[in-house]
Design a protein around this motif. Sequence first.
Motif, PDB file in Angstrom:
ATOM      1  N   PHE A   1     -18.511   3.829  -4.637  1.00 31.24           N
ATOM      2  CA  PHE A   1     -17.064   3.788  -4.793  1.00 31.24           C
ATOM      3  C   PHE A   1     -16.412   4.084  -3.455  1.00 31.24           C
ATOM      4  O   PHE A   1     -16.891   4.912  -2.678  1.00 31.24           O
ATOM      5  CB  PHE A   1     -16.592   4.799  -5.850  1.00 31.24           C
ATOM      6  N   THR A   2     -15.360   3.433  -3.196  1.00 29.46           N
ATOM      7  CA  THR A   2     -14.645   3.603  -1.939  1.00 29.46           C
ATOM      8  C   THR A   2     -13.154   3.603  -2.232  1.00 29.46           C
ATOM      9  O   THR A   2     -12.718   3.421  -3.375  1.00 29.46           O
ATOM     10  CB  THR A   2     -14.986   2.472  -0.965  1.00 29.46           C
ATOM     11  N   GLY A   3     -12.377   3.807  -1.201  1.00 26.61           N
ATOM     12  CA  GLY A   3     -10.938   3.833  -1.357  1.00 26.61           C
ATOM     13  C   GLY A   3     -10.289   2.579  -0.805  1.00 26.61           C
ATOM     14  O   GLY A   3     -10.950   1.683  -0.282  1.00 26.61           O
ATOM     15  N   THR A   4      -8.993   2.529  -0.937  1.00 26.38           N
ATOM     16  CA  THR A   4      -8.216   1.407  -0.434  1.00 26.38           C
ATOM     17  C   THR A   4      -6.912   1.930   0.121  1.00 26.38           C
ATOM     18  O   THR A   4      -6.441   3.014  -0.246  1.00 26.38           O
ATOM     19  CB  THR A   4      -7.950   0.374  -1.537  1.00 26.38           C
ATOM     20  N   VAL A   5      -6.325   1.174   0.994  1.00 31.07           N
ATOM     21  CA  VAL A   5      -5.047   1.530   1.601  1.00 31.07           C
ATOM     22  C   VAL A   5      -3.937   0.915   0.768  1.00 31.07           C
ATOM     23  O   VAL A   5      -3.922  -0.295   0.516  1.00 31.07           O
ATOM     24  CB  VAL A   5      -4.976   1.034   3.059  1.00 31.07           C
ATOM     25  N   VAL A   6      -3.025   1.771   0.320  1.00 29.48           N
ATOM     26  CA  VAL A   6      -1.919   1.346  -0.538  1.00 29.48           C
ATOM     27  C   VAL A   6      -0.629   1.494   0.249  1.00 29.48           C
ATOM     28  O   VAL A   6      -0.386   2.522   0.888  1.00 29.48           O
ATOM     29  CB  VAL A   6      -1.863   2.178  -1.834  1.00 29.48           C
ATOM     30  N   GLU A   7       0.184   0.479   0.185  1.00 29.33           N
ATOM     31  CA  GLU A   7       1.482   0.485   0.871  1.00 29.33           C
ATOM     32  C   GLU A   7       2.587   0.589  -0.164  1.00 29.33           C
ATOM     33  O   GLU A   7       2.645  -0.197  -1.117  1.00 29.33           O
ATOM     34  CB  GLU A   7       1.650  -0.793   1.704  1.00 29.33           C
ATOM     35  N   ASP A   8       3.471   1.567   0.004  1.00 28.98           N
ATOM     36  CA  ASP A   8       4.560   1.729  -0.949  1.00 28.98           C
ATOM     37  C   ASP A   8       5.723   0.812  -0.565  1.00 28.98           C
ATOM     38  O   ASP A   8       5.657   0.046   0.398  1.00 28.98           O
ATOM     39  CB  ASP A   8       4.994   3.192  -1.011  1.00 28.98           C
ATOM     40  N   LYS A   9       6.804   0.887  -1.328  1.00 30.33           N
ATOM     41  CA  LYS A   9       7.931  -0.012  -1.102  1.00 30.33           C
ATOM     42  C   LYS A   9       8.707   0.312   0.163  1.00 30.33           C
ATOM     43  O   LYS A   9       9.488  -0.536   0.647  1.00 30.33           O
ATOM     44  CB  LYS A   9       8.877   0.046  -2.309  1.00 30.33           C
ATOM     45  N   LYS A  10       8.509   1.504   0.729  1.00 27.01           N
ATOM     46  CA  LYS A  10       9.151   1.851   1.982  1.00 27.01           C
ATOM     47  C   LYS A  10       8.317   1.464   3.199  1.00 27.01           C
ATOM     48  O   LYS A  10       8.739   1.700   4.331  1.00 27.01           O
ATOM     49  CB  LYS A  10       9.439   3.353   2.013  1.00 27.01           C
ATOM     50  N   GLY A  11       7.117   0.943   2.963  1.00 21.77           N
ATOM     51  CA  GLY A  11       6.264   0.530   4.063  1.00 21.77           C
ATOM     52  C   GLY A  11       5.274   1.570   4.515  1.00 21.77           C
ATOM     53  O   GLY A  11       4.491   1.313   5.443  1.00 21.77           O
ATOM     54  N   LYS A  12       5.247   2.732   3.893  1.00 24.46           N
ATOM     55  CA  LYS A  12       4.310   3.777   4.282  1.00 24.46           C
ATOM     56  C   LYS A  12       2.978   3.562   3.562  1.00 24.46           C
ATOM     57  O   LYS A  12       2.945   3.258   2.371  1.00 24.46           O
ATOM     58  CB  LYS A  12       4.871   5.147   3.926  1.00 24.46           C
ATOM     59  N   ARG A  13       1.884   3.741   4.296  1.00 27.15           N
ATOM     60  CA  ARG A  13       0.554   3.482   3.756  1.00 27.15           C
ATOM     61  C   ARG A  13      -0.189   4.783   3.493  1.00 27.15           C
ATOM     62  O   ARG A  13      -0.053   5.748   4.250  1.00 27.15           O
ATOM     63  CB  ARG A  13      -0.248   2.599   4.715  1.00 27.15           C
ATOM     64  N   ARG A  14      -0.999   4.755   2.422  1.00 24.44           N
ATOM     65  CA  ARG A  14      -1.812   5.914   2.039  1.00 24.44           C
ATOM     66  C   ARG A  14      -3.183   5.433   1.601  1.00 24.44           C
ATOM     67  O   ARG A  14      -3.336   4.314   1.112  1.00 24.44           O
ATOM     68  CB  ARG A  14      -1.148   6.712   0.904  1.00 24.44           C
ATOM     69  N   TYR A  15      -4.142   6.305   1.777  1.00 21.20           N
ATOM     70  CA  TYR A  15      -5.524   5.995   1.398  1.00 21.20           C
ATOM     71  C   TYR A  15      -5.762   6.554   0.002  1.00 21.20           C
ATOM     72  O   TYR A  15      -5.628   7.768  -0.238  1.00 21.20           O
ATOM     73  CB  TYR A  15      -6.496   6.614   2.396  1.00 21.20           C
ATOM     74  N   VAL A  16      -6.105   5.694  -0.948  1.00 22.56           N
ATOM     75  CA  VAL A  16      -6.262   6.061  -2.354  1.00 22.56           C
ATOM     76  C   VAL A  16      -7.704   5.808  -2.755  1.00 22.56           C
ATOM     77  O   VAL A  16      -8.254   4.736  -2.481  1.00 22.56           O
ATOM     78  CB  VAL A  16      -5.293   5.259  -3.246  1.00 22.56           C
ATOM     79  N   THR A  17      -8.317   6.810  -3.405  1.00 20.95           N
ATOM     80  CA  THR A  17      -9.685   6.672  -3.914  1.00 20.95           C
ATOM     81  C   THR A  17      -9.744   6.614  -5.432  1.00 20.95           C
ATOM     82  O   THR A  17     -10.776   6.232  -5.986  1.00 20.95           O
ATOM     83  CB  THR A  17     -10.539   7.856  -3.433  1.00 20.95           C
ATOM     84  N   ASP A  18      -8.669   7.008  -6.116  1.00 19.32           N
ATOM     85  CA  ASP A  18      -8.644   7.017  -7.579  1.00 19.32           C
ATOM     86  C   ASP A  18      -7.375   6.324  -8.030  1.00 19.32           C
ATOM     87  O   ASP A  18      -6.261   6.768  -7.703  1.00 19.32           O
ATOM     88  CB  ASP A  18      -8.702   8.456  -8.109  1.00 19.32           C
ATOM     89  N   THR A  19      -7.511   5.238  -8.762  1.00 20.80           N
ATOM     90  CA  THR A  19      -6.333   4.503  -9.232  1.00 20.80           C
ATOM     91  C   THR A  19      -5.592   5.202 -10.357  1.00 20.80           C
ATOM     92  O   THR A  19      -4.466   4.816 -10.678  1.00 20.80           O
ATOM     93  CB  THR A  19      -6.754   3.103  -9.715  1.00 20.80           C
ATOM     94  N   SER A  20      -6.194   6.225 -10.967  1.00 14.22           N
ATOM     95  CA  SER A  20      -5.524   6.953 -12.044  1.00 14.22           C
ATOM     96  C   SER A  20      -4.792   8.190 -11.547  1.00 14.22           C
ATOM     97  O   SER A  20      -4.190   8.897 -12.364  1.00 14.22           O
ATOM     98  CB  SER A  20      -6.545   7.365 -13.115  1.00 14.22           C
TER      99      SER A  20
END
Length: 349
Positions: free
Chosen positions: A250-269
């Motif tokens: 399992f790995t994470g992914t980079v998520v970009e919010d509506k303001k353009g800021k990115r975060r590293y997420v490992t759990d979608t819940s």
Amino acid sequence: MNASTRLTRSANPARAINSHPSRTLPVLLPCLYPRRTAVMDYFRRKKQPEILDPSSPDFLKRKETPASQAPQQMPQQGDLAPTSIFDKGQQGKKPAQAKDARSQLPASARDPSVLAAALDPDPEYRRRWLRRQIIRDVRNRGQLTKAQIIARTERESLCKSHFFKTSVKKLMPLARQIAGKPIEDAIIQMRFSKKRVAKDVKKHLEYARDEAVVKRGMGLGLVNSTAGAIKNPDWAPGATGEYGQPIQPFTGTVVEDKKGKRRYVTDTSSMYVDEAWVGRGTYGTDYDLRARGRMCRLRPPETSITVRLKEEATRIRLMNEREQKRQRRRVWTALPDRPVTAQRQYCLW
């Protein structure tokens, strides 16, 4: 004064006393109002209870209640007292026994018509509602709308706080600060904030997080199973990386919010604060005491905060939708550079 007058006054002593009250008042006062003395107060004084040591045997003897003064047993609810004139030796059944008897009845002995009053209070309205739902499904040919699909596949929780003793102007910056952040990061922000109302906001965020876990089942992806984790497409049993390290499943992914800021997420819940807004409440009443006996009436405001929690799966879907919208956008081409003709400064009509 003659002899007849002296005989009359001696024969009627009450009249003589009333005719000269100033002379007889000092004589009658000691009889009507006896003077208080220390000796008389000593005999009139009530005997004070003696204070004993709790560890002494006399104290324990006095503490014991005789059998005659023991409290009588109170009759149970639904029963008569033994000395009641209505008691004929056949006391009624106790409520506890009646309750046990009702619980031992089989389920078939219950009347469905009685239960329907609570389970289905308005059957006609229920039939009309079911009819409308069937008509809607037939018109849509059984296809669900996008909002219905999102409501069935994604979770969210809305939680409103009680009224805080603060104003909207002071609470709005905190609401802007926590909006868009993961729930744990928002709690840490409120923990180290210098604002006085930040403590109340922190408690509300913790309550909203716990309520979302219990009522909506949010944030339990990695606890119950690995459904909330993001799978690594390069993983295989015994596969290694470029430098020989094992590849994690399992790995994470980079998520970009509506303001353009990115975060590293490992759990979608995992949960995040999607929205946060404040609401104006009622005004209280307080008083400010001023000089020269004056007083000012104060109106301290009350404000509440509402947060909407969602899972990271929602943010990933929104990110993908924005990316697809960018890809569908046509390439903008400039107009050809040619001279503009047939244009005048004024209209021709």
